[in-house]
Design a protein around this motif. Structure first.
Motif, PDB file in Angstrom:
ATOM      1  N   LEU A 116       0.832  -1.203   0.000  1.00  0.00           N
ATOM      2  CA  LEU A 116       0.000   0.000   0.000  1.00  0.00           C
ATOM      3  C   LEU A 116       0.868   1.254   0.000  1.00  0.00           C
ATOM      4  CD1 LEU A 116      -2.727   1.460   0.275  1.00  0.00           C
ATOM      5  CD2 LEU A 116      -2.511   1.194   2.762  1.00  0.00           C
ATOM      6  N   GLN A 117       1.926   1.253   0.796  1.00  0.00           N
ATOM      7  CA  GLN A 117       2.797   2.418   0.828  1.00  0.00           C
ATOM      8  C   GLN A 117       3.439   2.670  -0.535  1.00  0.00           C
ATOM      9  OE1 GLN A 117       5.963   2.242   3.715  1.00  0.00           O
ATOM     10  NE2 GLN A 117       6.348   4.437   3.622  1.00  0.00           N
ATOM     11  N   MET A 118       3.857   1.612  -1.225  1.00  0.00           N
ATOM     12  CA  MET A 118       4.453   1.785  -2.548  1.00  0.00           C
ATOM     13  C   MET A 118       3.415   2.273  -3.560  1.00  0.00           C
ATOM     14  SD  MET A 118       7.657   1.264  -2.289  1.00  0.00           S
ATOM     15  CE  MET A 118       7.451   2.042  -0.669  1.00  0.00           C
ATOM     16  N   LEU A 119       2.184   1.790  -3.446  1.00  0.00           N
ATOM     17  CA  LEU A 119       1.116   2.272  -4.319  1.00  0.00           C
ATOM     18  C   LEU A 119       0.936   3.777  -4.145  1.00  0.00           C
ATOM     19  CD1 LEU A 119      -2.400   0.582  -4.604  1.00  0.00           C
ATOM     20  CD2 LEU A 119      -2.160   3.040  -4.473  1.00  0.00           C
ATOM     21  N   LEU A 120       0.881   4.214  -2.895  1.00  0.00           N
ATOM     22  CA  LEU A 120       0.699   5.640  -2.619  1.00  0.00           C
ATOM     23  C   LEU A 120       1.911   6.442  -3.066  1.00  0.00           C
ATOM     24  CD1 LEU A 120      -0.845   5.328   0.966  1.00  0.00           C
ATOM     25  CD2 LEU A 120      -2.073   5.884  -1.146  1.00  0.00           C
ATOM     26  N   LEU A 121       3.106   5.919  -2.820  1.00  0.00           N
ATOM     27  CA  LEU A 121       4.330   6.626  -3.214  1.00  0.00           C
ATOM     28  C   LEU A 121       4.382   6.835  -4.724  1.00  0.00           C
ATOM     29  CD1 LEU A 121       7.146   7.789  -2.625  1.00  0.00           C
ATOM     30  CD2 LEU A 121       8.031   5.426  -2.780  1.00  0.00           C
ATOM     31  N   HIS A 122       4.097   5.790  -5.494  1.00  0.00           N
ATOM     32  CA  HIS A 122       4.129   5.916  -6.947  1.00  0.00           C
ATOM     33  C   HIS A 122       3.080   6.912  -7.437  1.00  0.00           C
ATOM     34  CE1 HIS A 122       6.012   1.637  -7.006  1.00  0.00           C
ATOM     35  NE2 HIS A 122       6.913   2.567  -6.797  1.00  0.00           N
ATOM     36  N   ALA A 123       1.923   6.916  -6.812  1.00  0.00           N
ATOM     37  CA  ALA A 123       0.889   7.876  -7.192  1.00  0.00           C
ATOM     38  C   ALA A 123       1.343   9.304  -6.905  1.00  0.00           C
ATOM     39  CB  ALA A 123      -0.414   7.564  -6.464  1.00  0.00           C
ATOM     40  N   VAL A 124       1.985   9.515  -5.757  1.00  0.00           N
ATOM     41  CA  VAL A 124       2.498  10.851  -5.433  1.00  0.00           C
ATOM     42  C   VAL A 124       3.548  11.279  -6.444  1.00  0.00           C
ATOM     43  CG1 VAL A 124       3.840  12.174  -3.753  1.00  0.00           C
ATOM     44  CG2 VAL A 124       1.973  10.718  -2.970  1.00  0.00           C
ATOM     45  N   GLN A 125       4.449  10.400  -6.781  1.00  0.00           N
ATOM     46  CA  GLN A 125       5.517  10.752  -7.721  1.00  0.00           C
ATOM     47  C   GLN A 125       4.969  11.024  -9.114  1.00  0.00           C
ATOM     48  OE1 GLN A 125       7.953   7.268  -7.031  1.00  0.00           O
ATOM     49  NE2 GLN A 125       9.322   8.377  -5.658  1.00  0.00           N
ATOM     50  N   GLU A 126       3.947  10.285  -9.517  1.00  0.00           N
ATOM     51  CA  GLU A 126       3.349  10.515 -10.829  1.00  0.00           C
ATOM     52  C   GLU A 126       2.593  11.833 -10.886  1.00  0.00           C
ATOM     53  OE1 GLU A 126       0.895   7.181 -11.634  1.00  0.00           O
ATOM     54  OE2 GLU A 126       2.563   5.807 -12.030  1.00  0.00           O
ATOM     55  N   ARG A 127       1.881  12.166  -9.805  1.00  0.00           N
ATOM     56  CA  ARG A 127       0.998  13.327  -9.827  1.00  0.00           C
ATOM     57  C   ARG A 127       1.685  14.614  -9.380  1.00  0.00           C
ATOM     58  NH1 ARG A 127      -4.530  10.535  -7.251  1.00  0.00           N
ATOM     59  NH2 ARG A 127      -4.450   8.651  -8.565  1.00  0.00           N
ATOM     60  N   LEU A 128       2.571  14.510  -8.392  1.00  0.00           N
ATOM     61  CA  LEU A 128       3.218  15.701  -7.861  1.00  0.00           C
ATOM     62  C   LEU A 128       4.623  15.908  -8.405  1.00  0.00           C
ATOM     63  CD1 LEU A 128       0.957  14.932  -5.657  1.00  0.00           C
ATOM     64  CD2 LEU A 128       2.374  16.236  -4.066  1.00  0.00           C
ATOM     65  N   GLY A 129       5.181  14.875  -9.031  1.00  0.00           N
ATOM     66  CA  GLY A 129       6.525  14.972  -9.566  1.00  0.00           C
ATOM     67  C   GLY A 129       7.481  14.053  -8.844  1.00  0.00           C
ATOM     68  N   PRO A 130       8.568  13.633  -9.506  1.00  0.00           N
ATOM     69  CA  PRO A 130       9.496  12.657  -8.931  1.00  0.00           C
ATOM     70  C   PRO A 130      10.219  13.158  -7.694  1.00  0.00           C
ATOM     71  CG  PRO A 130      10.380  13.592 -10.958  1.00  0.00           C
ATOM     72  CD  PRO A 130       8.958  14.050 -10.869  1.00  0.00           C
ATOM     73  N   ASP A 131      10.297  14.477  -7.499  1.00  0.00           N
ATOM     74  CA  ASP A 131      11.002  15.026  -6.344  1.00  0.00           C
ATOM     75  C   ASP A 131      10.063  15.481  -5.232  1.00  0.00           C
ATOM     76  OD1 ASP A 131      13.467  14.690  -7.675  1.00  0.00           O
ATOM     77  OD2 ASP A 131      13.206  16.602  -8.730  1.00  0.00           O
ATOM     78  N   ALA A 132       8.794  15.094  -5.323  1.00  0.00           N
ATOM     79  CA  ALA A 132       7.823  15.528  -4.306  1.00  0.00           C
ATOM     80  C   ALA A 132       8.093  14.893  -2.950  1.00  0.00           C
ATOM     81  CB  ALA A 132       6.405  15.199  -4.758  1.00  0.00           C
ATOM     82  N   VAL A 133       8.741  13.720  -2.942  1.00  0.00           N
ATOM     83  CA  VAL A 133       9.091  13.038  -1.699  1.00  0.00           C
ATOM     84  C   VAL A 133      10.604  12.953  -1.603  1.00  0.00           C
ATOM     85  CG1 VAL A 133       8.874  10.914  -0.343  1.00  0.00           C
ATOM     86  CG2 VAL A 133       6.971  11.668  -1.781  1.00  0.00           C
ATOM     87  N   ARG A 134      11.157  13.539  -0.548  1.00  0.00           N
ATOM     88  CA  ARG A 134      12.598  13.506  -0.319  1.00  0.00           C
ATOM     89  C   ARG A 134      12.895  12.692   0.935  1.00  0.00           C
ATOM     90  NH1 ARG A 134      15.555  19.063  -0.287  1.00  0.00           N
ATOM     91  NH2 ARG A 134      17.305  17.574  -0.210  1.00  0.00           N
TER      92      ARG A 134
END
Length: 415
Positions: free
Chosen positions: A105-123
Motif C-alpha cells: 500500500l505504501q508503494m502504491l501511494l508513493l508511486h501515485a504521489v511521484q506521478e501526480r506531484l513529480g518525482p522530487d515531491a518526496v525527499r
C-alpha cells in the motif's frame, strides 16, 4: 497558493500529499528513512478509508493488491465459531474492506504521489529537527543522515511521522513515552492455501492467554495467498518494544500456540514458516487537548496512536488526510482551516482511541475460554444472547462506521 510540508512518508503522509494535490494545494513530503521500502505486514482498510482512496482514483490499484474481506469471525483456540459479521459490501457499504500488505500500500501511494506531484515531491534522508512559526508560515529545520541541517519554509507543517513523532514532541515536549499495555505482539506472513472462503478475517482465543488474528492479504495466485497473522499475549513483565522492525524469536511466540488445534488452519506451522517474525509494541498515547497550532498540525498515528485492536489505524490516517485537505482548500485563512480540521477529527479519533483500550470484544472471548476450556458445540451453551451482542457493540465503537452515514455523506473532495 498554500504550500504544505509533510513530515513522514507513510500512509498518513502520502495520502495527505495526494489529497492536497487533488484539492489544488501545494505539498512536499520529507522522511527520515534512507529510502521508502515495502517493510511491514498486513493491515485492513475499512470502507470509510477505501471510499477516500477510491475518490483519489486508486480503486483499480487497491483491487490489484488487496483482498476484499467478506466476514470477520471470532472463534476459540479450536477454531470453533463464536460469532461473526459481514464486512465491507456485504455489510451494506458501497465500498469494500481491503486487507493489504502495508508495504504494498505504501508503494502504491508513493508511486501515485511521484506521478501526480513529480518525482522530487518526496525527499528521503531528511528528519525533522526543529521549527519556528513566523507571521506567515513556518520555518522548518531538517537534518540529513550525515548530520548537516537544511532550512525550508512552508505555510503549513503537518506531522505525519507516526508513534514517535518528532513534530508531536516539538509541540508537546513534556508528554513522555508511549503508554504501555503489558501486551506483547508478534507478526508475520507466509504463503499458504486460502483458508475458509479465502476472504475471512479470523480472531481466535483471547489476549489473557493468547489471541491469534489471521487473514489473507494478497489475491490468490496459483492456489496460494499471502497469509498475515498477529499473535498477542499479555506479558506484563516484558519491556516495551520501541519500533516496528524489531525481529521476534520463534521460541518466544510458538509456545503460546503449540497446542492449538484448528481444523482449517495449522496455526503452529504457519508461525514456523514465517520469516521474518516481527515484534511490535501494543502501546498508545493519551489523547491530546489540542493537536497543533495556527500553522502546525498532526495526522495519523502522530495525532492519535492507538491499540491495533480495531483494524482501524491506517483507515483513520486516510480520513485525516482527506479532511485536512478539504479544510485547507475551502478556507483561505490557514489558522481557521487547521482549527476546523482538528475540531472535525480530534473528538471522533479520541473516542476510538479510548474505546480501543478496552481491547474490543476480548473480555467476551476470554469468558468463552474460561467457561469452555476444552471447546464447545453450541455457543448458546456458553454465552448468553446479551454477552454475544457485546461483541458487535465493541466493533461498533471501535471499527464500524454507520452504513447510511458513510454511504450518503457528501464528498470531502472540494469542487
Amino acid at each position: 497558493m498554500t504550500e504544505v510540508l509533510v513530515v513522514g512518508g507513510g500512509i498518513a503522509g502520502l495520502t495527505t500529499a495526494l489529497s492536497l494535490h487533488a484539492a489544488g494545494v501545494g505539498c512536499r513530503v520529507v522522511d527520515k528513512a534512507r529510502e521508502l521500502t515495502t517493510v511491514g505486514v498486513g493491515i485492513n482498510l475499512q470502507p470509510h478509508a477505501v471510499r477516500e482512496l477510491t475518490e483519489l482514483g486508486l480503486e483499480r490499484e487497491l483491487a490489484e493488491i488487496g483482498v476484499p474481506i467478506g466476514e470477520v469471525v471470532f472463534c476459540d483456540r479450536f477454531g470453533t465459531r463464536i460469532w461473526g459479521e459481514p464486512r465491507g459490501v456485504g455489510a451494506g457499504y458501497r465500498w469494500p474492506q481491503y486487507a493489504v500488505h502495508r508495504g504494498a500500500l505504501q508503494m502504491l501511494l508513493l508511486h501515485a504521489v511521484q506521478e501526480r506531484l513529480g518525482p522530487d515531491a518526496v525527499r528521503t534522508g531528511l528528519a525533522f529537527d526543529d521549527c519556528a512559526e513566523t507571521s506567515g508560515g513556518v520555518s522548518v529545520r531538517l537534518r540529513t543522515r550525515e548530520g548537516t541541517t537544511v532550512t525550508t519554509d512552508a505555510d503549513v507543517l503537518v506531522g505525519a511521522d507516526g508513534l514517535y513523532s518528532a513534530v508531536r514532541a516539538h509541540l508537546h515536549p513534556s508528554e513522555g513515552p508511549p503508554v504501555g499495555s503489558g501486551i506483547r505482539m508478534w507478526r508475520g506472513t507466509a504463503e499458504g492455501v486460502p483458508f475458509l472462503d479465502g476472504r475471512t478475517q479470523v480472531v481466535g482465543g483471547s489476549i489473557a492467554t493468547a489471541r491469534f488474528v489471521v487473514y489473507p492479504i494478497t489475491p490468490p495466485r496459483d492456489g496460494t495467498t499471502t497469509i498475515n497473522w498477529v499473535a498477542e499475549a499479555r506479558l506484563p513483565e516484558a519491556a516495551p518494544v520501541r519500533d516496528w522492525t524489531t525481529r521476534g524469536r520463534l521460541e518466544d511466540v510458538l509456545p503460546h500456540y503449540a497446542d492449538w488445534q484448528v481444523e482449517w488452519l495449522d496455526v503452529p506451522e504457519l508461525i514456523r514458516r514465517s520469516e521474518p517474525i516481527l515484534e511490535y509494541p501494543m502501546v498508545d498515547r493519551d489523547p491530546l487537548p489540542r493537536w497543533g497550532t495556527s500553522r502546525i498540525t498532526l495526522a495519523g498515528d502522530a495525532a492519535h496512536p492507538m491499540y491495533p485492536v480495531a483494524s482501524n489505524g491506517g483507515s483513520l490516517a486516510v480520513v485525516d488526510a482527506r479532511v485536512l485537505a478539504y479544510h485547507l482548500a475551502t478556507e483561505p485563512d490557514v489558522p481557521t482551516a487547521l482549527l476546523g480540521y482538528e475540531n472535525e477529527r480530534r473528538d471522533p479519533t479520541t473516542a476510538i482511541l479510548l474505546a480501543s483500550r478496552g481491547l474490543g470484544p476480548d473480555h467476551v472471548l476470554h469468558t468463552v475460554a474460561e467457561r469452555a476450556p476444552n471447546g464447545f458445540t453450541r455457543i448458546e451453551d456458553v454465552l448468553s444472547a446479551a454477552e454475544l451482542a457485546q461483541i458487535g457493540e465493541s466493533l461498533r465503537t471501535t471499527t464500524n462506521a454507520d452504513v447510511t452515514t458513510l454511504n450518503e455523506r457528501p464528498t470531502w473532495q472540494p469542487t
